[in-house]
Design an enzyme around this catalytic site. Structure first.
Site, PDB file in Angstrom:
ATOM      1  N   TYR A 181       0.839  -1.207   0.000  1.00 45.12           N
ATOM      2  CA  TYR A 181       0.000   0.000   0.000  1.00 45.12           C
ATOM      3  C   TYR A 181       0.871   1.252   0.000  1.00 45.12           C
ATOM      4  CZ  TYR A 181      -4.056  -2.996   1.044  1.00 45.12           C
ATOM      5  OH  TYR A 181      -5.042  -3.956   0.997  1.00 45.12           O
ATOM      6  N   ASN A 188      -8.501 -13.180  -0.392  1.00 41.50           N
ATOM      7  CA  ASN A 188      -8.917 -13.508  -1.764  1.00 41.50           C
ATOM      8  C   ASN A 188      -8.705 -14.985  -2.085  1.00 41.50           C
ATOM      9  OD1 ASN A 188      -9.511 -10.686  -2.548  1.00 41.50           O
ATOM     10  ND2 ASN A 188      -7.319 -10.420  -2.281  1.00 41.50           N
ATOM     11  N   GLY A 220     -15.660   0.443  -2.825  1.00 44.55           N
ATOM     12  CA  GLY A 220     -14.605   1.379  -3.205  1.00 44.55           C
ATOM     13  C   GLY A 220     -15.151   2.733  -3.635  1.00 44.55           C
TER      14      GLY A 220
HETATM   15  N1  LIG Z   1      -7.219  -7.803   0.364  1.00 43.67           N
HETATM   16  C1  LIG Z   1      -7.393  -7.102  -0.735  1.00 43.67           C
HETATM   17  O1  LIG Z   1      -7.153  -7.569  -1.862  1.00 43.67           O
HETATM   18  C2  LIG Z   1      -7.903  -5.703  -0.615  1.00 43.67           C
HETATM   19  C3  LIG Z   1      -8.263  -4.987  -1.779  1.00 43.67           C
HETATM   20  C4  LIG Z   1      -8.728  -3.673  -1.608  1.00 43.67           C
HETATM   21  C5  LIG Z   1      -8.827  -3.117  -0.341  1.00 43.67           C
HETATM   22  N2  LIG Z   1      -8.441  -3.842   0.760  1.00 43.67           N
HETATM   23  C6  LIG Z   1      -8.552  -3.300   2.131  1.00 43.67           C
HETATM   24  O2  LIG Z   1      -9.856  -2.815   2.309  1.00 43.67           O
HETATM   25  C7  LIG Z   1      -9.809  -1.459   2.722  1.00 43.67           C
HETATM   26  C8  LIG Z   1     -11.027  -0.738   2.218  1.00 43.67           C
HETATM   27  O3  LIG Z   1     -11.026  -0.728   0.801  1.00 43.67           O
HETATM   28  P1  LIG Z   1     -11.619   0.510   0.027  1.00 43.67           P
HETATM   29  O4  LIG Z   1     -10.933   1.755   0.452  1.00 43.67           O
HETATM   30  O5  LIG Z   1     -11.679   0.165  -1.406  1.00 43.67           O
HETATM   31  O6  LIG Z   1     -13.091   0.458   0.667  1.00 43.67           O
HETATM   32  P2  LIG Z   1     -14.382   1.325   0.688  1.00 43.67           P
HETATM   33  O7  LIG Z   1     -14.525   1.788   2.093  1.00 43.67           O
HETATM   34  O8  LIG Z   1     -15.456   0.507   0.044  1.00 43.67           O
HETATM   35  O9  LIG Z   1     -14.107   2.570  -0.289  1.00 43.67           O
HETATM   36  C9  LIG Z   1     -13.438   3.714   0.097  1.00 43.67           C
HETATM   37  C10 LIG Z   1     -13.581   4.699  -1.050  1.00 43.67           C
HETATM   38  O10 LIG Z   1     -14.961   5.068  -1.164  1.00 43.67           O
HETATM   39  C11 LIG Z   1     -15.109   6.455  -0.908  1.00 43.67           C
HETATM   40  N3  LIG Z   1     -16.216   6.640   0.034  1.00 43.67           N
HETATM   41  C12 LIG Z   1     -16.375   6.033   1.229  1.00 43.67           C
HETATM   42  N4  LIG Z   1     -17.476   6.479   1.862  1.00 43.67           N
HETATM   43  C13 LIG Z   1     -18.034   7.390   1.029  1.00 43.67           C
HETATM   44  C14 LIG Z   1     -19.193   8.217   1.117  1.00 43.67           C
HETATM   45  N5  LIG Z   1     -19.960   8.196   2.218  1.00 43.67           N
HETATM   46  N6  LIG Z   1     -19.471   9.043   0.089  1.00 43.67           N
HETATM   47  C15 LIG Z   1     -18.670   9.083  -1.018  1.00 43.67           C
HETATM   48  N7  LIG Z   1     -17.544   8.325  -1.155  1.00 43.67           N
HETATM   49  C16 LIG Z   1     -17.235   7.489  -0.139  1.00 43.67           C
HETATM   50  C17 LIG Z   1     -13.814   6.887  -0.232  1.00 43.67           C
HETATM   51  O11 LIG Z   1     -13.528   8.251  -0.512  1.00 43.67           O
HETATM   52  P3  LIG Z   1     -13.157   9.243   0.716  1.00 43.67           P
HETATM   53  O12 LIG Z   1     -11.829   8.814   1.220  1.00 43.67           O
HETATM   54  O13 LIG Z   1     -13.148  10.591   0.063  1.00 43.67           O
HETATM   55  O14 LIG Z   1     -14.252   9.110   1.737  1.00 43.67           O
HETATM   56  C18 LIG Z   1     -12.787   5.963  -0.850  1.00 43.67           C
HETATM   57  O15 LIG Z   1     -12.341   6.433  -2.101  1.00 43.67           O
HETATM   58  C19 LIG Z   1      -8.482  -0.943   2.163  1.00 43.67           C
HETATM   59  O16 LIG Z   1      -8.010   0.195   2.866  1.00 43.67           O
HETATM   60  C20 LIG Z   1      -7.602  -2.129   2.389  1.00 43.67           C
HETATM   61  O17 LIG Z   1      -7.185  -2.157   3.743  1.00 43.67           O
HETATM   62  C21 LIG Z   1      -8.000  -5.123   0.631  1.00 43.67           C
END
Ligand SMILES: NC(=O)c1ccc[n+]([C@@H]2O[C@H](COP(=O)([O-])OP(=O)(O)OC[C@H]3O[C@@H](n4cnc5c(N)ncnc54)[C@H](OP(=O)(O)O)[C@@H]3O)[C@@H](O)[C@H]2O)c1
Length: 308
Positions: free
Chosen positions: A61, A166, A221
Site C-alpha cells: 500500500y 482472496n 470502493g
Molecule cells: N485484500 C485485498 O485484496 C484488498 C483490496 C482492496 C482493499 N483492501 C482493504 O480494504 C480497505 C477498504 O477498501 P476501500 O478503500 O476500497 O473500501 P471502501 O470503504 O469501500 O471505499 C473507500 C472509497 O470510497 C469512498 N467513500 C467512502 N465512503 C463514502 C461516502 N460516504 N461518500 C462518497 N464516497 C465514499 C472513499 O472516498 P473518501 O476517502 O473521500 O471518503 C474511498 O475512495 C483498504 O483500505 C484495504 O485495507 C484489501
C-alpha cells in the site's frame, strides 16, 4: 464498538476495521506531500477516536508508505500499539521487482514472505504483526513451505497469527491442512455489488471452519456513491439503500455496514474512507438491527433478479 474473536484466536477485533490502503489518497510517491501525510494521520486519529481497534495494511500500500506513516502515527501515540490489532499482508510483487524483466506476480516463497515481513515490521516500527495475511493466491503456493515459514515467524515472535486474502475455499482448505495453527481470517471482497462469496460457498466454508470473513471495499470502493448514470439496477439499489437509511435514521454508509454485519458468519467490514466524518459515521451501522425483510430488500436490489 463491540469486539469479536478473530477466528479461534484470542485477538478481539472491533466489528469495523479501518483500512489504510488509501491513507495518502494516491499511489504516486510524488503526490505524497506533507499535507497528505497530515491528512493520513488525521484519518487514523479519527478511527481510533471512533473506536476502531483494528487496522488493515499491506506491504504494497502506497509502496510501503502507508505502513510507514502508520508507524509514525504509532510513535506519536505512546501506548496505542498495545491497544490495537495490526493486520498486514505480503505476496504481491509488481513488475520490475527483482529484475527488469520480472512480471507482475504473486510470491509465497519462504524467502519472499520472510523478507516482506521484515520490511513491514521495520516500516510499522513494531516488534510483532498481529495478523499476517497472504494477499492474493499464488498459483505456485507450496503449502508445506508456507507452513514452515509461518512456524518460524511465529516462533520468533514476529507474527502472532496468520490468515489469507482472496482465497477460494479449496485454496484455504489446502493451506490449512498443512498449518500447525488455525487461519484466523480470509479477507474477501463482499458487498452489494459483489455477492458471489455469499452464494458460491466461500462464506459458508469460512463459517464452518470458524475462520472470520473480513470484507474489503464494503462501499464498493466508492462505486455505491458515484452517479448511477443509466444503470437501472444500480439506481434501484441506491434507492433501496437510501430508503433503509432513512427508515433507520442513518447514512447510506452505515446501512452498508449494517447489511454486512447482519450476516451470521460475523463478517467484519474494512472501511477505507480518508474523511474523519465518514470514518465516524460508518460506526452507526453497528447499532442498526436490520430485519430479515430489510436485509432481503437490499439483497434483491443488489441481485437485480428475483429469487426462484
Ligand atoms: N485484500 C485485498 O485484496 C484488498 C483490496 C482492496 C482493499 N483492501 C482493504 O480494504 C480497505 C477498504 O477498501 P476501500 O478503500 O476500497 O473500501 P471502501 O470503504 O469501500 O471505499 C473507500 C472509497 O470510497 C469512498 N467513500 C467512502 N465512503 C463514502 C461516502 N460516504 N461518500 C462518497 N464516497 C465514499 C472513499 O472516498 P473518501 O476517502 O473521500 O471518503 C474511498 O475512495 C483498504 O483500505 C484495504 O485495507 C484489501
Amino acid at each position: 464498538m463491540q469486539t469479536v474473536a478473530l477466528g479461534e484466536s484470542e485477538l478481539r477485533s472491533t466489528r469495523l476495521i479501518y483500512g489504510c490502503m488509501r491513507a495518502f489518497g494516491t499511489w504516486n510517491r510524488d503526490e505524497m506531500t506533507p499535507d497528505r501525510r497530515r491528512e493520513a494521520m488525521s484519518a487514523f486519529a479519527a478511527a481510533v477516536e471512533a473506536g476502531y481497534n483494528h487496522f488493515d495494511h499491506a506491504d504494497i500500500y502506497g509502496h510501503g508508505e502507508c505502513e510507514r506513516v502508520f508507524g509514525e502515527f504509532l510513535a506519536g501515540n505512546p501506548g496505542l500499539r498495545d491497544r490495537i490489532i495490526i493486520t498486514t499482508k505480503c505476496g504481491i510483487r509488481w513488475a520490475g521487482d527483482g529484475g527488469p524483466t520480472a512480471p507482475h506476480r504473486y510470491d509465497f516463497s519462504p524467502e519472499w514472505i520472510e523478507r516482506s515481513c521484515e520490511g513491514s515490521l521495520r516500516r510499522l516500527g513494531v516488534e510483532t504483526i498481529d495478523v499476517y495475511l497472504l494477499h492474493r493466491p499464488d498459483v505456485l503456493m507450496n503449502p508445506d513451505e508456507v507452513a514452515s515459514v509461518f512456524d518460524r515467524l511465529h516462533a520468533s515472535g514476529k507474527v502472532r497469527s496468520f490468515g489469507v486474502s482472496n482465497f477460494t475455499s479449496s485454496q484455504t482448505a489446502l493451506l490449512q491442512s498443512r498449518l500447525s495453527r488455525p487461519l484466523v481470517c480470509n479477507q474477501i471482497e463482499v458487498h452489494p455489488l459483489r455477492l458471489s462469496p455469499l452464494e458460491d460457498g466461500t462464506v459458508d466454508d469460512l463459517y464452518r471452519l470458524r475462520i472470520t470473513p473480513t470484507s474489503w471495499s464494503p462501499v464498493a470502493g466508492g462505486r455505491l456513491f458515484g452517479a448511477p448514470g443509466d444503470d437501472p439496477k444500480l439506481s434501484q439499489l441506491v434507492r433501496v439503500l437510501d430508503d433503509e437509511a432513512h427508515a433507520h435514521g442513518v447514512s447510506r454508509t452505515a446501512i452498508l455496514m449494517a447489511w454486512l454485519l447482519r450476516h451470521p458468519s460475523v463478517i467484519l467490514p474494512i472501511y477505507g474512507s480518508r474523511q474523519p466524518d465518514r470514518i465516524r459515521d460508518a460506526v452507526a451501522g453497528e447499532a442498526v438491527q436490520l430485519s430479515r425483510e430489510s436485509w432481503y430488500r437490499i439483497y434483491l436490489a443488489a441481485r437485480g433478479v428475483a429469487l426462484p
